[in-house]
Design an enzyme around this catalytic site. Structure first.
Site, PDB file in Angstrom:
ATOM      1  N   PRO A 368       0.735  -1.302   0.089  1.00 47.51           N
ATOM      2  CA  PRO A 368       0.077   0.035  -0.113  1.00 47.51           C
ATOM      3  C   PRO A 368       0.827   1.179   0.125  1.00 47.51           C
ATOM      4  O   PRO A 368       1.897   1.192   0.509  1.00 47.51           O
ATOM      5  CB  PRO A 368      -0.876  -0.057   1.287  1.00 47.51           C
ATOM      6  CG  PRO A 368      -0.920  -1.592   1.475  1.00 47.51           C
ATOM      7  CD  PRO A 368       0.429  -1.864   1.129  1.00 47.51           C
ATOM      8  N   SER A 690      14.387 -17.709   3.783  1.00 46.50           N
ATOM      9  CA  SER A 690      15.588 -16.863   3.543  1.00 46.50           C
ATOM     10  C   SER A 690      16.549 -16.648   4.647  1.00 46.50           C
ATOM     11  O   SER A 690      17.617 -16.091   4.491  1.00 46.50           O
ATOM     12  CB  SER A 690      15.180 -15.374   2.874  1.00 46.50           C
ATOM     13  OG  SER A 690      14.641 -14.733   3.961  1.00 46.50           O
ATOM     14  N   LYS A 733      16.540  -5.761   0.962  1.00 52.34           N
ATOM     15  CA  LYS A 733      17.287  -6.560   1.853  1.00 52.34           C
ATOM     16  C   LYS A 733      18.771  -5.814   2.047  1.00 52.34           C
ATOM     17  O   LYS A 733      19.376  -5.488   3.004  1.00 52.34           O
ATOM     18  CB  LYS A 733      17.581  -8.116   1.890  1.00 52.34           C
ATOM     19  CG  LYS A 733      16.245  -8.669   2.003  1.00 52.34           C
ATOM     20  CD  LYS A 733      16.557 -10.238   1.828  1.00 52.34           C
ATOM     21  CE  LYS A 733      15.185 -11.118   2.203  1.00 52.34           C
ATOM     22  NZ  LYS A 733      15.500 -12.503   1.660  1.00 52.34           N
TER      23      LYS A 733
END
Length: 823
Positions: A368, A690, A733
């Site tokens: 959003p 991950s 990241k």
């Protein structure tokens, strides 16, 4: 012979000499023998009534105004002939007006107006009634009574007592005025009945008026009877409209010349539409002409024809082919977002070279606030098209897309056709917002209905249930938006070109705030752009410490909050000076810091590894901690982790166990020790594979009692055989690592292709280490003291990984491919 009633002691024998206060009336004539209530509000009239009440006989003269709209009548505005009346009752009301009841006595004529400032006072001549022959008198009485009785046969609202009373009157004057009082004649007719001298003329005129009323009633009844014969039981609700039609017929007007149908026929002739639509609408129009206009089926048919005629079958906006101007507009409206801009410009370039191109179906996916809907608006502005937006959030009915069939009451076309009618053109930019928020129930699956709408191979013949004919949607540029891709059904995804908007970096947020949000909020809050200045550090402080989002909505709210407080301060002090907002003043405006970013550890620690996580608000550091304790070989994973992350931890432990004979760790650790893996910030849900290599490194560091580098972060999925698999969200990241001042980042080798999405200025400050196997991660991340080793020496003295040198492990030298398959 003329007889003059002498009602005043000072009246002369000929009827002259009477002097009374005058009460002017509007739109009403009071006759002799008539009792009537009156409401009086004008000051002069109230004074006249008061004067009459103060006299012995309480008489007052009533005369009608020639112009009822005159609030302050003069002498010339008042009719000369009126009625002398007796005031029976007078009551003052709370609003200052007066209610009075009067009884008419005799006709009189104004001779002169007397001087009086408070009210009108007049000198009168009493009008005597002329005598007529007895036989003539009887004839007139009979004619009046017969005419009245003929009227009462048509009007059943007059009571029997009234009819009997009038029938028994023998005085022609009393009969005249008593009968006239039962009708609502026009004021001028009543005035003529009052002021005409000849009694026979007055009686004759009354008979004429009664006969006219009787004729009107008969005609009205005739109309009503015709309507009742024509109407069916189900059409009673349209009674009044049928009356209008019957009245027109009675007046001789031709019903076939209906203006509305003519106008509709002209619209059909002038409207350009498809052959199928033209044939259908003409067929429906012919049916409409044969229907009763007020029938329910006629209303449905008329609405159907209106919908067909109001659609833009061939109306199109002129599409801009100026690529430079379009690119400038896109850059003006949005900072960054290179991929969506590039795709739109490609489409415009093809459009300028090809006469006909089917509109692409773009799907903007992102968290959003990143500007998905506003991008669609900018595309419309850049291409010169109309913009249409339809939110699909919460839609669960297939008919919302395809419409209802006409057999249903209140049926309408679907949202696609409705929106095109609003747009007025057949080639708008159509934004289907929140396409991932649709649901389904017993009424159908709207996402299935969208398959035809969003398929370029099918939407040239989209069939709406209400229209029941093909409509061409192929010229529309469809842009859909979604927050998450997995919530969109796979067949629908297959029809769209997915463009990801992963969220803005801090650098991008700063530029958006500096170029767009700050000037906008300064203007909206009534401030001067030249008088309010935000420093770079102030904006970064707001971004880092007061917002946690992928988009910029909350950032705009916080900037707006600062501007409001500045506006309040200026309004209160009245000072007109330049205000600088810096990083120190931000806390004064916004209060204590709301969010704190993950911090780097101060030194190398055993069992603590810095991982990297993706959130919808951007990248974050993910600290992984491990601890061992004497036990029975049990393991636990905490930190509100999802199933995938728990499975990654189990895979990491299994990997370490499978290699325990090659590491300098106790081979029986899984029988002697319990292992606890924890990911801090336990209230925040976490999931995904991950963090696999980070958890494996943490466990191995704890068992080997060797620290992990504090200035290194890592991300990657681990398999049971040690392969490092690619992960998503690499851009976010790495930006999180850069923000935390980490200089080395371990990533899967297969993710090297994603580095091109990261700004070159950030990559220059980082050392990116691509790895394919876990041994490469261990060699880089775990700090080994001089003279010691993590691996046990092999027979030949070289440290090995599954019998191979550590850095070559997992590779087949002949094929240069991973030799061990992921389980």
């Amino acid at each position: 012979m003329i007889t003059i009633p002498k009602i005043f002691k000072h009246t002369d024998a000929d009827g002259s000499g009477a002097s009374l206060p005058l009460l002017p009336l509007r739109d009403i004539v009071v006759f002799p023998y008539m009792v009537s209530p009156l409401f009086v509000g004008r000051t002069k009239s109230i004074n006249a009534l008061s004067e009459a009440m103060n006299t012995e006989d309480k008489y007052i003269f009533l005369a009608t105004q020639a112009n009822p709209g005159e609030d302050h009548p003069k002498q010339k505005d008042i009719n000369r002939t009126g009625t002398i009346a007796k005031v029976l009752q007078m009551l003052r009301l709370p609003d200052g007006t007066v209610k009075t009841v009067v009884e008419g006595k005799h006709r009189a004529r104004i001779v002169d107006f007397e001087t009086n400032e408070s009210f009108f006072k007049v000198s009168l001549e009493i009008l005597a009634e002329p005598e007529i022959d007895e036989s003539e008198n009887e004839a007139y009485i009979r004619n009046v009574v017969d005419a009245f009785q003929a009227y009462t046969e048509q009007n059943k609202n007059i009571s029997k007592d009234t009819i009997d009373n009038i029938s028994n009157i023998t005085d022609p004057v009393q009969l005249l005025y008593t009968t006239a009082a039962q009708f609502s004649f026009k004021a001028r007719d009543n005035q003529q009945l009052l002021e005409t001298h000849s009694l026979t003329e007055r009686l004759t005129y009354l008979i004429e008026l009664i006969n006219q009323e009787t004729t009107i009633l008969k005609t009205d009844q005739k109309i009503k009877n015709r309507i009742k014969k024509q109407m069916e039981q189900s059409q009673k609700n349209y009674y009044l409209n049928e009356q209008i039609r019957a009245i027109k017929k009675e007046m001789g007007e031709d019903e076939s010349e209906d203006d509305e149908l003519k106008e509709l026929e002209e619209r059909i002739e002038n409207k350009e539409m498809s052959e199928e639509a033209e044939e259908k609408v003409k067929h429906e129009f012919n049916k409409l002409k044969k229907m009763t206009p007020m029938s329910a089926e006629a209303t449905v048919t008329r609405n159907y024809i209106d919908w067909i005629l109001s659609l833009p079958w061939f109306e199109k906006s002129e599409i801009s082919e100026d690529l430079d101007a379009s690119e400038k507009i896109l850059d003006e409206d949005h900072y960054g977002l290179e991929r969506p801009k590039e795709r739109i410009l490609e489409y415009l370039a093809v459009q300028s070279l090809v006469q006909k191109i089917r509109g692409p179906i773009l799907c903007l996916v992102g968290p959003p606030g990143v500007g998905k809907t506003s991008v669609a608006k900018s595309v419309a502005r850049a291409t010169g098209r109309e913009f249409v937006r339809q939110s699909l959030g919460g839609v669960r009915d297939e008919a919302e897309i395809r419409g209802h069939r006409r057999t249903y009451i209140g049926a309408m076309p679907g949202k696609i056709i409705q929106s095109l009618r609003k747009a007025g053109v057949n080639n708008p930019v159509f934004c289907l917002d929140e396409v991932d928020k649709m649901s389904m129930d017993f009424r159908g699956d709207p996402s299935a209905a969208l398959l035809e709408v969003l398929d370029p191979e099918q939407n040239y013949a989209f069939n709406d249930h209400y229209l029941d004919m093909d409509y061409d949607l192929s010229d529309i540029l469809f842009i859909t938006t979604a927050n998450t891709l997995p919530d969109i059904p796979a067949p629908l995804q297959d029809r769209m070109e997915i463009i990801r908007l992963p969220g803005y970096t801090e650098h991008e947020k700063y530029n958006i705030a500096n170029l767009f949000l700050v000037p906008k909020q300064i203007r909206l809050n009534g401030l001067d752009v030249e008088k309010v200045r935000f420093s770079k550090n102030a904006l970064y402080t707001v971004i880092r410490n007061y917002t946690r989002e992928a988009g910029v909505r909350n950032l705009e709210r916080e900037i707006a909050s600062i501007c409001r407080k500045i506006a309040r301060s200026i309004a209160k002090s009245g000072q007109d000076k330049v205000i600088h907002v810096n990083s120190r003043s931000v806390e004064k405006y916004l209060g204590p810091i709301q969010y704190r970013r993950s911090q780097l550890e101060e030194k190398d620690l055993i069992g603590i590894v810095t991982g990297l996580a993706w959130t919808q608000f951007g990248g974050e550091l993910l600290h992984v901690e491990s601890a061992i304790m004497p036990g029975k070989g049990e393991y636990s994973v905490t930190g509100k982790l999802g199933d995938v992350m728990k499975e990654s931890a189990r895979a990491a432990i299994s990997y370490v166990r499978s290699r325990s004979d090659q590491f300098n760790i106790d081979p029986q650790f899984y029988e002697k020790f319990d292992i606890h893996v924890h990911v801090p910030e336990g209230a925040t849900p976490k999931d995904g594979p991950s963090a696999g290599i980070a958890m494996c490194t943490s466990i191995l560091s704890t068992l080997a009692k060797l620290p992990v580098r504090k200035d290194m972060a890592m991300t990657g999925e681990i398999t049971l055989r040690g392969r490092v698999l690619p992960v998503g969200g690499l851009k976010e990241k790495i930006l999180a690592a850069h923000r935390a001042r980490i200089h080395k980042v371990i990533i899967p080798a297969e993710n090297e292709k994603d580095l091109k999405e990261i700004p070159a200025s950030i990559l220059k400050q980082l050392e990116i280490i691509p790895v394919e196997h876990m041994d490469q991660v261990i060699d880089r991340a775990i700090v080994v003291a001089e003279g010691s080793s993590l691996y046990k020496p092999a027979d030949g003295g070289e440290q090995t990984f599954n019998g191979l040198p550590p850095h070559d492990s997992g590779k087949n030298k002949e094929t240069d491919r991973p030799a061990i398959a992921d389980l």
